[in-house]
Design a protein around this motif. Structure first.
Motif, PDB file in Angstrom:
ATOM      1  N   VAL A   1      10.819 110.341  95.684  1.00 30.93           N
ATOM      2  CA  VAL A   1       9.609 109.644  96.110  1.00 30.93           C
ATOM      3  C   VAL A   1      10.011 108.254  96.564  1.00 30.93           C
ATOM      4  O   VAL A   1      11.046 107.725  96.155  1.00 30.93           O
ATOM      5  CB  VAL A   1       8.550 109.564  94.982  1.00 30.93           C
ATOM      6  CG1 VAL A   1       8.101 110.958  94.558  1.00 30.93           C
ATOM      7  CG2 VAL A   1       9.046 108.764  93.783  1.00 30.93           C
ATOM      8  N   MET A   2       9.192 107.684  97.425  1.00 33.34           N
ATOM      9  CA  MET A   2       9.394 106.289  97.813  1.00 33.34           C
ATOM     10  C   MET A   2       8.057 105.694  98.194  1.00 33.34           C
ATOM     11  O   MET A   2       7.113 106.416  98.531  1.00 33.34           O
ATOM     12  CB  MET A   2      10.411 106.142  98.948  1.00 33.34           C
ATOM     13  CG  MET A   2       9.967 106.597 100.306  1.00 33.34           C
ATOM     14  SD  MET A   2      11.249 106.307 101.553  1.00 33.34           S
ATOM     15  CE  MET A   2      10.486 105.036 102.536  1.00 33.34           C
ATOM     16  N   ASP A   3       7.994 104.379  98.099  1.00 30.52           N
ATOM     17  CA  ASP A   3       6.803 103.664  98.519  1.00 30.52           C
ATOM     18  C   ASP A   3       7.257 102.396  99.221  1.00 30.52           C
ATOM     19  O   ASP A   3       7.596 101.401  98.599  1.00 30.52           O
ATOM     20  CB  ASP A   3       5.910 103.337  97.325  1.00 30.52           C
ATOM     21  CG  ASP A   3       4.574 102.749  97.753  1.00 30.52           C
ATOM     22  OD1 ASP A   3       4.456 102.296  98.918  1.00 30.52           O
ATOM     23  OD2 ASP A   3       3.647 102.728  96.924  1.00 30.52           O
ATOM     24  N   ASP A   4       7.284 102.469 100.539  1.00 36.42           N
ATOM     25  CA  ASP A   4       7.656 101.325 101.375  1.00 36.42           C
ATOM     26  C   ASP A   4       6.395 100.724 101.990  1.00 36.42           C
ATOM     27  O   ASP A   4       6.412 100.196 103.087  1.00 36.42           O
ATOM     28  CB  ASP A   4       8.649 101.751 102.459  1.00 36.42           C
ATOM     29  CG  ASP A   4       8.085 102.831 103.371  1.00 36.42           C
ATOM     30  OD1 ASP A   4       7.012 103.402 103.059  1.00 36.42           O
ATOM     31  OD2 ASP A   4       8.712 103.118 104.409  1.00 36.42           O
ATOM     32  N   GLY A   5       5.307 100.832 101.252  1.00 26.97           N
ATOM     33  CA  GLY A   5       3.993 100.444 101.756  1.00 26.97           C
ATOM     34  C   GLY A   5       3.130 101.676 101.947  1.00 26.97           C
ATOM     35  O   GLY A   5       1.910 101.593 102.041  1.00 26.97           O
ATOM     36  N   LYS A   6       3.776 102.827 102.005  1.00 28.55           N
ATOM     37  CA  LYS A   6       3.096 104.119 102.096  1.00 28.55           C
ATOM     38  C   LYS A   6       3.807 105.075 101.137  1.00 28.55           C
ATOM     39  O   LYS A   6       4.971 105.418 101.353  1.00 28.55           O
ATOM     40  CB  LYS A   6       3.175 104.659 103.533  1.00 28.55           C
ATOM     41  CG  LYS A   6       2.555 106.024 103.705  1.00 28.55           C
ATOM     42  CD  LYS A   6       2.713 106.535 105.133  1.00 28.55           C
ATOM     43  CE  LYS A   6       2.170 107.949 105.252  1.00 28.55           C
ATOM     44  NZ  LYS A   6       2.411 108.515 106.579  1.00 28.55           N
ATOM     45  N   PRO A   7       3.128 105.491 100.061  1.00 27.34           N
ATOM     46  CA  PRO A   7       3.769 106.421  99.120  1.00 27.34           C
ATOM     47  C   PRO A   7       4.047 107.766  99.793  1.00 27.34           C
ATOM     48  O   PRO A   7       3.184 108.310 100.484  1.00 27.34           O
ATOM     49  CB  PRO A   7       2.736 106.585  98.002  1.00 27.34           C
ATOM     50  CG  PRO A   7       1.753 105.485  98.190  1.00 27.34           C
ATOM     51  CD  PRO A   7       1.784 105.117  99.636  1.00 27.34           C
ATOM     52  N   ARG A   8       5.275 108.267  99.592  1.00 23.65           N
ATOM     53  CA  ARG A   8       5.662 109.552 100.178  1.00 23.65           C
ATOM     54  C   ARG A   8       6.446 110.365  99.167  1.00 23.65           C
ATOM     55  O   ARG A   8       7.172 109.823  98.350  1.00 23.65           O
ATOM     56  CB  ARG A   8       6.552 109.359 101.398  1.00 23.65           C
ATOM     57  CG  ARG A   8       5.881 108.806 102.615  1.00 23.65           C
ATOM     58  CD  ARG A   8       6.915 108.783 103.756  1.00 23.65           C
ATOM     59  NE  ARG A   8       6.464 108.049 104.897  1.00 23.65           N
ATOM     60  CZ  ARG A   8       6.527 106.732 105.035  1.00 23.65           C
ATOM     61  NH1 ARG A   8       7.006 105.985 104.081  1.00 23.65           N
ATOM     62  NH2 ARG A   8       6.109 106.162 106.142  1.00 23.65           N
ATOM     63  N   VAL A   9       6.329 111.691  99.313  1.00 18.07           N
ATOM     64  CA  VAL A   9       7.080 112.645  98.500  1.00 18.07           C
ATOM     65  C   VAL A   9       7.970 113.442  99.441  1.00 18.07           C
ATOM     66  O   VAL A   9       7.494 113.974 100.446  1.00 18.07           O
ATOM     67  CB  VAL A   9       6.125 113.609  97.758  1.00 18.07           C
ATOM     68  CG1 VAL A   9       6.914 114.666  96.998  1.00 18.07           C
ATOM     69  CG2 VAL A   9       5.191 112.843  96.839  1.00 18.07           C
ATOM     70  N   PHE A  10       9.249 113.538  99.107  1.00 14.99           N
ATOM     71  CA  PHE A  10      10.221 114.283  99.904  1.00 14.99           C
ATOM     72  C   PHE A  10      10.735 115.451  99.062  1.00 14.99           C
ATOM     73  O   PHE A  10      11.422 115.235  98.065  1.00 14.99           O
ATOM     74  CB  PHE A  10      11.404 113.396 100.283  1.00 14.99           C
ATOM     75  CG  PHE A  10      11.055 112.225 101.156  1.00 14.99           C
ATOM     76  CD1 PHE A  10      11.371 112.231 102.504  1.00 14.99           C
ATOM     77  CD2 PHE A  10      10.426 111.104 100.626  1.00 14.99           C
ATOM     78  CE1 PHE A  10      11.065 111.144 103.311  1.00 14.99           C
ATOM     79  CE2 PHE A  10      10.119 110.012 101.425  1.00 14.99           C
ATOM     80  CZ  PHE A  10      10.430 110.032 102.773  1.00 14.99           C
ATOM     81  N   ILE A  11      10.394 116.657  99.464  1.00 15.06           N
ATOM     82  CA  ILE A  11      10.858 117.858  98.770  1.00 15.06           C
ATOM     83  C   ILE A  11      11.823 118.584  99.697  1.00 15.06           C
ATOM     84  O   ILE A  11      11.514 118.807 100.872  1.00 15.06           O
ATOM     85  CB  ILE A  11       9.671 118.769  98.389  1.00 15.06           C
ATOM     86  CG1 ILE A  11       8.697 118.014  97.479  1.00 15.06           C
ATOM     87  CG2 ILE A  11      10.167 120.058  97.719  1.00 15.06           C
ATOM     88  CD1 ILE A  11       7.385 118.742  97.224  1.00 15.06           C
ATOM     89  N   ASN A  12      12.989 118.935  99.180  1.00 16.31           N
ATOM     90  CA  ASN A  12      14.045 119.605  99.953  1.00 16.31           C
ATOM     91  C   ASN A  12      14.337 118.882 101.269  1.00 16.31           C
ATOM     92  O   ASN A  12      14.406 119.505 102.334  1.00 16.31           O
ATOM     93  CB  ASN A  12      13.689 121.072 100.222  1.00 16.31           C
ATOM     94  CG  ASN A  12      13.513 121.873  98.955  1.00 16.31           C
ATOM     95  OD1 ASN A  12      14.069 121.549  97.915  1.00 16.31           O
ATOM     96  ND2 ASN A  12      12.728 122.927  99.035  1.00 16.31           N
ATOM     97  N   PRO A  13      14.533 117.570 101.221  1.00 17.59           N
ATOM     98  CA  PRO A  13      14.760 116.829 102.466  1.00 17.59           C
ATOM     99  C   PRO A  13      16.118 117.137 103.086  1.00 17.59           C
ATOM    100  O   PRO A  13      17.082 117.445 102.381  1.00 17.59           O
ATOM    101  CB  PRO A  13      14.704 115.368 102.011  1.00 17.59           C
ATOM    102  CG  PRO A  13      15.188 115.414 100.602  1.00 17.59           C
ATOM    103  CD  PRO A  13      14.643 116.704 100.043  1.00 17.59           C
TER     104      PRO A  13
END
Length: 171
Positions: free
Chosen positions: A59-71
């Motif tokens: 996961v990351m939040d650079d101003g917008k929370p995002r979830v990365f699955i199997n990136p």
């Protein structure tokens, strides 16, 4: 739930993570734990291995929370930038790391939808850093050996877990 951060020396940080087979309640619970732990420790990104789970999720939040699955990183620019990085799993160590200025990532989000997205500058750096965790790579692996040698005592302290952290599990 806020989870304990695994530190340098924990074998889970050096394993290549396994793909997530399906997004289910267990996956959603893990995602919540990742966000709660990331926010509680003032991180901008956090990978599942950092809380002891060897799955390809970050996961990351650079101003917008995002979830990365199997990136999968499907593009890295040849243009590079050097900037200082740190890591919750290697506390109080900050070193300059060279990374691509731009990356494109194909991943699945928390709804099971496939996404392809490009990132530049700081966001690209965070994506690459967290992606590396899924490969069993830490940022200290990317610094010159002379720098690793210079900080070896600190790294040994972390491996011995003699350094106290404030990352106890909390509800």
């Amino acid at each position: 739930m806020v989870k304990k951060i695994r530190l340098l020396g924990d074998p889970v940080l050096r394993k290549k993570s396994k793909n997530v087979e399906r997004v289910d309640e267990t996956t959603i619970s893990l995602i919540k734990d990742l966000f709660e732990t990331m926010y509680a420790t003032d991180g901008i990104g956090l990978a599942a291995p950092q809380i002891g789970v060897s799955l390809r999720i970050f996961v990351m939040d650079d101003g917008k929370p995002r979830v990365f699955i199997n990136p999968e990183i499907i593009y890295k620019s040849e243009e590079k930038e050097i900037a200082e990085e740190g890591c919750l799993s290697v506390p109080e160590v900050f070193e300059d790391v060279e990374r691509s200025k731009e990356v494109t990532v194909r991943y699945m989000n928390e709804h099971g939808e496939e996404v392809e997205e490009s990132f530049v500058d700081y966001s690209a750096r965070v994506v690459q850093h967290e992606y590396d965790h899924l490969q069993g790579v830490l940022f200290i692996d990317l610094i010159p050996s002379s720098r690793r040698f210079a900080i070896r005592k600190k790294l040994i302290e972390i491996v011995r877990q003699s350094q106290k952290t404030d990352y106890a599990e909390r509800p």
